[in-house]
Design a protein around this motif. Structure first.
Motif, mmCIF file in Angstrom:
data_model
loop_
_atom_site.group_PDB
_atom_site.id
_atom_site.type_symbol
_atom_site.label_atom_id
_atom_site.label_comp_id
_atom_site.label_asym_id
_atom_site.label_seq_id
_atom_site.Cartn_x
_atom_site.Cartn_y
_atom_site.Cartn_z
ATOM 1 N N TYR A 46 11.790 1.750 4.277
ATOM 2 C CA TYR A 46 11.287 2.505 3.109
ATOM 3 C C TYR A 46 12.213 3.645 2.687
ATOM 4 C CZ TYR A 46 7.352 0.726 5.886
ATOM 5 O OH TYR A 46 6.547 -0.033 6.670
ATOM 6 N N ALA A 47 13.077 4.094 3.588
ATOM 7 C CA ALA A 47 13.862 5.313 3.326
ATOM 8 C C ALA A 47 14.762 5.147 2.110
ATOM 9 C CB ALA A 47 14.695 5.651 4.557
ATOM 10 N N PRO A 48 14.818 6.184 1.254
ATOM 11 C CA PRO A 48 15.705 6.101 0.081
ATOM 12 C C PRO A 48 17.172 6.284 0.492
ATOM 13 C CG PRO A 48 14.609 8.236 0.170
ATOM 14 C CD PRO A 48 14.077 7.443 1.324
ATOM 15 N N ALA A 49 18.048 5.836 -0.379
ATOM 16 C CA ALA A 49 19.482 5.964 -0.093
ATOM 17 C C ALA A 49 19.897 7.431 -0.095
ATOM 18 C CB ALA A 49 20.279 5.175 -1.132
ATOM 19 N N SER A 50 19.240 8.224 -0.934
ATOM 20 C CA SER A 50 19.529 9.669 -0.946
ATOM 21 C C SER A 50 18.216 10.429 -1.114
ATOM 22 C CB SER A 50 20.476 9.998 -2.100
ATOM 23 O OG SER A 50 19.757 10.049 -3.305
ATOM 24 N N ASP A 51 18.285 11.753 -0.877
ATOM 25 C CA ASP A 51 17.083 12.575 -0.978
ATOM 26 C C ASP A 51 16.592 12.726 -2.427
ATOM 27 O OD1 ASP A 51 17.228 12.806 1.709
ATOM 28 O OD2 ASP A 51 17.767 14.948 1.769
ATOM 29 N N GLN A 52 17.421 12.325 -3.359
ATOM 30 C CA GLN A 52 17.050 12.459 -4.778
ATOM 31 C C GLN A 52 16.145 11.312 -5.247
ATOM 32 O OE1 GLN A 52 18.307 15.370 -5.700
ATOM 33 N NE2 GLN A 52 19.485 15.336 -3.796
ATOM 34 N N VAL A 53 16.081 10.270 -4.420
ATOM 35 C CA VAL A 53 15.323 9.067 -4.814
ATOM 36 C C VAL A 53 14.050 8.975 -3.944
ATOM 37 C CG1 VAL A 53 15.488 6.546 -5.103
ATOM 38 C CG2 VAL A 53 17.537 7.966 -5.265
ATOM 39 N N PRO A 54 12.929 8.576 -4.538
ATOM 40 C CA PRO A 54 11.708 8.458 -3.717
ATOM 41 C C PRO A 54 11.785 7.242 -2.788
ATOM 42 C CG PRO A 54 11.277 7.759 -5.961
ATOM 43 C CD PRO A 54 12.670 8.296 -5.951
ATOM 44 N N PRO A 55 11.011 7.278 -1.686
ATOM 45 C CA PRO A 55 11.015 6.115 -0.772
ATOM 46 C C PRO A 55 10.381 4.891 -1.434
ATOM 47 C CG PRO A 55 9.394 7.753 -0.086
ATOM 48 C CD PRO A 55 10.129 8.351 -1.224
ATOM 49 N N ASP A 56 10.565 3.745 -0.798
ATOM 50 C CA ASP A 56 10.049 2.477 -1.348
ATOM 51 C C ASP A 56 8.538 2.378 -1.047
ATOM 52 O OD1 ASP A 56 9.481 -0.065 -2.126
ATOM 53 O OD2 ASP A 56 11.095 -1.025 -1.005
ATOM 54 N N MET A 57 7.756 2.937 -1.949
ATOM 55 C CA MET A 57 6.304 2.998 -1.732
ATOM 56 C C MET A 57 5.635 1.618 -1.836
ATOM 57 S SD MET A 57 5.727 6.032 -0.883
ATOM 58 C CE MET A 57 3.972 6.159 -0.853
ATOM 59 N N ASP A 58 6.228 0.749 -2.650
ATOM 60 C CA ASP A 58 5.639 -0.597 -2.808
ATOM 61 C C ASP A 58 5.658 -1.359 -1.485
ATOM 62 O OD1 ASP A 58 5.078 -0.174 -5.399
ATOM 63 O OD2 ASP A 58 6.858 -1.199 -6.192
ATOM 64 N N THR A 59 6.845 -1.334 -0.831
ATOM 65 C CA THR A 59 6.967 -2.029 0.465
ATOM 66 C C THR A 59 6.070 -1.371 1.509
ATOM 67 O OG1 THR A 59 9.260 -2.484 -0.106
ATOM 68 C CG2 THR A 59 8.633 -2.854 2.185
ATOM 69 N N TYR A 60 6.040 -0.031 1.473
ATOM 70 C CA TYR A 60 5.205 0.706 2.429
ATOM 71 C C TYR A 60 3.730 0.293 2.276
ATOM 72 C CZ TYR A 60 2.599 4.611 4.460
ATOM 73 O OH TYR A 60 1.705 5.356 5.178
ATOM 74 N N THR A 61 3.243 0.296 1.054
ATOM 75 C CA THR A 61 1.833 -0.053 0.796
ATOM 76 C C THR A 61 1.565 -1.504 1.200
ATOM 77 O OG1 THR A 61 1.959 1.420 -1.107
ATOM 78 C CG2 THR A 61 0.014 0.027 -0.960
ATOM 79 N N LYS A 62 2.525 -2.366 0.885
ATOM 80 C CA LYS A 62 2.368 -3.789 1.223
ATOM 81 C C LYS A 62 2.256 -3.971 2.744
ATOM 82 C CE LYS A 62 4.719 -8.131 0.330
ATOM 83 N NZ LYS A 62 5.978 -8.727 -0.087
ATOM 84 N N ASN A 63 3.158 -3.302 3.472
ATOM 85 C CA ASN A 63 3.129 -3.403 4.938
ATOM 86 C C ASN A 63 1.879 -2.757 5.519
ATOM 87 O OD1 ASN A 63 5.543 -4.674 4.835
ATOM 88 N ND2 ASN A 63 6.766 -2.967 5.575
ATOM 89 N N LEU A 64 1.484 -1.643 4.897
ATOM 90 C CA LEU A 64 0.331 -0.881 5.395
ATOM 91 C C LEU A 64 -0.941 -1.732 5.374
ATOM 92 C CD1 LEU A 64 -0.331 2.113 6.233
ATOM 93 C CD2 LEU A 64 -1.027 2.478 3.876
ATOM 94 N N TYR A 65 -1.110 -2.489 4.295
ATOM 95 C CA TYR A 65 -2.356 -3.245 4.130
ATOM 96 C C TYR A 65 -2.242 -4.706 4.577
ATOM 97 C CZ TYR A 65 -4.284 0.755 1.680
ATOM 98 O OH TYR A 65 -4.745 2.011 1.387
ATOM 99 N N SER A 66 -1.064 -5.093 5.091
ATOM 100 C CA SER A 66 -0.884 -6.523 5.406
ATOM 101 C C SER A 66 -1.883 -7.017 6.459
ATOM 102 C CB SER A 66 0.554 -6.787 5.873
ATOM 103 O OG SER A 66 0.790 -6.098 7.073
ATOM 104 N N TYR A 67 -2.109 -6.224 7.522
ATOM 105 C CA TYR A 67 -3.035 -6.664 8.582
ATOM 106 C C TYR A 67 -4.474 -6.703 8.068
ATOM 107 C CZ TYR A 67 -5.360 -7.014 13.107
ATOM 108 O OH TYR A 67 -6.159 -7.425 14.153
ATOM 109 N N SER A 68 -4.838 -5.693 7.280
ATOM 110 C CA SER A 68 -6.203 -5.670 6.720
ATOM 111 C C SER A 68 -6.412 -6.883 5.815
ATOM 112 C CB SER A 68 -6.434 -4.391 5.913
ATOM 113 O OG SER A 68 -6.264 -3.273 6.730
ATOM 114 N N ASN A 69 -5.394 -7.170 4.995
ATOM 115 C CA ASN A 69 -5.503 -8.326 4.092
ATOM 116 C C ASN A 69 -5.627 -9.631 4.871
ATOM 117 O OD1 ASN A 69 -5.395 -6.756 1.803
ATOM 118 N ND2 ASN A 69 -3.177 -6.913 1.596
ATOM 119 N N GLU A 70 -4.871 -9.695 5.972
ATOM 120 C CA GLU A 70 -4.917 -10.887 6.825
ATOM 121 C C GLU A 70 -6.331 -11.073 7.401
ATOM 122 O OE1 GLU A 70 -2.994 -11.988 11.069
ATOM 123 O OE2 GLU A 70 -1.659 -10.913 9.705
ATOM 124 N N LEU A 71 -6.919 -9.961 7.843
ATOM 125 C CA LEU A 71 -8.275 -10.022 8.406
ATOM 126 C C LEU A 71 -9.300 -10.415 7.338
ATOM 127 C CD1 LEU A 71 -8.317 -6.871 10.714
ATOM 128 C CD2 LEU A 71 -8.552 -9.238 11.449
#
Lengths: 226, 224
Positions: A131-156
């Motif tokens: 998720y980490a951005p290439a530089s501090d000026q860019v926000p982290p990859d929130m889409d991937t983070y959210t996708k990974n965060l909910y993947s187990y719940s979605n699986e259940l």
């Protein structure tokens, strides 16, 4: 003409007996299928409820985790901004020949920067390569983070839905087998009457019973295939 | 020599006795089959209750672990800022840092313990290991977190499996009852044939049911 040794009142009784035997075997088979379908429905229902409990727990954990991760990121963002503002202000004071103001704001900037560095090292969003951005000026990859965060719940939830679907399917089958058994009970009744009746009526009742048994066999096959 | 009518009457009595015996066996087998389903249902009910209790405990442990992680994060961030303040050349800032270390930091540290104070709670990536703290909290609430719903479900499955097999025996016994009833109503010639058929089916059903009981009794380690 009668067969030798078989009196008229006894005629057709062997056929009725064979039909009763067939009907009995069918009842036994359908009863076993009904019990099996009922057990499968109960197991699927149990799984469905178990997955629902687990999915609820997973969502609660996900909520706590995302709150922590986003707060850590938010703290890094705030301290970084505060450090930049203090640093910029210090430069302004330096330009205005205010040495004391410059030193105070520089120290403030260093304090905020130290806080930001610590927040960054603790932040999954800022340090995990996923998720980490290439530089501090860019926000982290929130889409991937959210996708990974909910993947187990979605699986259940998916497993829960599948189990719930299986429960309804087996429960409907179980109900249908009960209906088939009821129809076979009607066939028993018809064959019982046929056994006690006169030969002419016996064949009539036997014919009705054959039709009813045929319907039951067809129904059972449909239930087994679909 | 015995007359056919007398012979028929004696046979009727024997069939009646057999019907009574088979009826009792049918009732017993049906009761056992239903009781197995009931036992499995009870175990599933117990397993689901355990699952809810265990999940509620896990939910609370996750909440606590992340709450503590939040305190630990705030403590570590404050501490790093404070160290810069302490190392500065400005006496006022040093004084403020000393006051903060005396009055603010101990409270923060106690809330941040152990995640923020024990380096073993840091992952190789440098993050706080919330999972490790969660595992520790789960171990502390072992009376609830050690509940095993899957064990109940697994035991329930053995009862369901036994029910599946036992229902075959019950059906056979019920079928034999039907044949015996039919032999009672039939005339002498077909009566013997139907009676023999009924007795064979009954014997097979009885042996089957007893065999199933014995096998599952052994599989469950001596539990009926």
């Amino acid at each position: 003409m009668n067969k030798p040794g078989i009196s008229i009142p006894e005629r057709g009784k062997t056929l009725v007996l064979v039909l009763i035997l067939l009907n009995t075997v069918l009842v036994a088979a359908v009863s076993a299928l009904q019990v099996d379908a009922n057990i499968r429905a109960n197991q699927a229902n149990r799984d469905s409820q178990y997955y629902a409990v687990q999915a609820t727990g997973s969502l609660i954990q996900t909520g706590a985790r995302s709150e922590y991760d986003l707060n850590t990121y938010s703290k890094w963002l705030t301290d970084t901004q505060e450090a930049l503002v203090a640093e910029y202000s210090a430069m302004q004071r330096q330009a205005a020949n205010d040495q004391q103001g410059f030193e105070a704001l520089t120290l403030e900037s260093q304090i905020y920067q130290a806080r930001a560095n610590q927040a960054k090292s603790l932040s999954v969003l800022m340090t995990d390569p996923a998720y980490a951005p290439a530089s501090d000026q860019v926000p982290p990859d929130m889409d991937t983070y959210t996708k990974n965060l909910y993947s187990y719940s979605n699986e259940l939830v998916q497993k829960q839905n599948d189990a719930s679907g299986a429960y309804h399917r087996w429960n409907n089958k179980s109900d249908s087998y009960v209906a088939v058994l009821t129809v076979l009970a009607v066939a028993f009744f018809l064959l019982g009457i046929a056994q006690m009746a006169q030969p002419g009526v016996r064949f009539l009742f036997s014919s009705f019973a054959i039709v009813v048994i045929g319907i039951s066999i067809l129904w059972t096959l449909i239930l087994l295939i679909f | 020599m015995e007359k056919p009518k007398e012979k028929n009457n004696r046979l009727e009595v024997w069939i009646a006795v057999l019907i009574a015996l088979v009826s009792l066996t049918t009732a017993l087998a049906a009761w056992r089959t239903a009781s197995l389903g009931s036992k499995a249902g009870d175990l599933i009910y117990q397993g689901l209750l355990d699952a809810v209790k265990r999940q509620a405990t896990a939910n609370e442990d996750w909440r606590t672990a992340y709450e503590e992680a939040g305190y630990a994060r705030d403590y570590l961030i404050t501490l790093d800022g404070l160290i810069v303040q302490e190392n500065s050349t400005d006496p006022a800032s040093q004084e403020q840092a000393a006051q903060l270390r005396t009055y603010l930091l101990p409270g923060m540290k106690s809330l941040a313990t152990p995640l923020g104070t024990d380096p073993s709670y840091l992952t190789p990536q440098g993050w706080l290991s919330v999972q490790k703290r969660f595992d520790q909290l789960e171990a502390q609430s072992s009376d609830l977190s050690s509940l095993d719903p899957l064990a109940s479900f697994s035991l329930a499955d053995t009862y369901y499996a036994e029910q599946r097999w036992l229902v075959v025996g019950t059906i056979l016994i019920a079928v034999s009852l039907f044949w015996l009833g039919l032999s009672q109503l039939s005339h002498l010639r077909s009566r013997i044939l139907i009676l023999v058929l009924g007795v064979i089916v009954y014997g097979f059903g009885l042996v089957w049911s007893l065999g199933v009981e014995a096998v599952f009794f052994i599989l469950r380690g001596g539990v009926l």
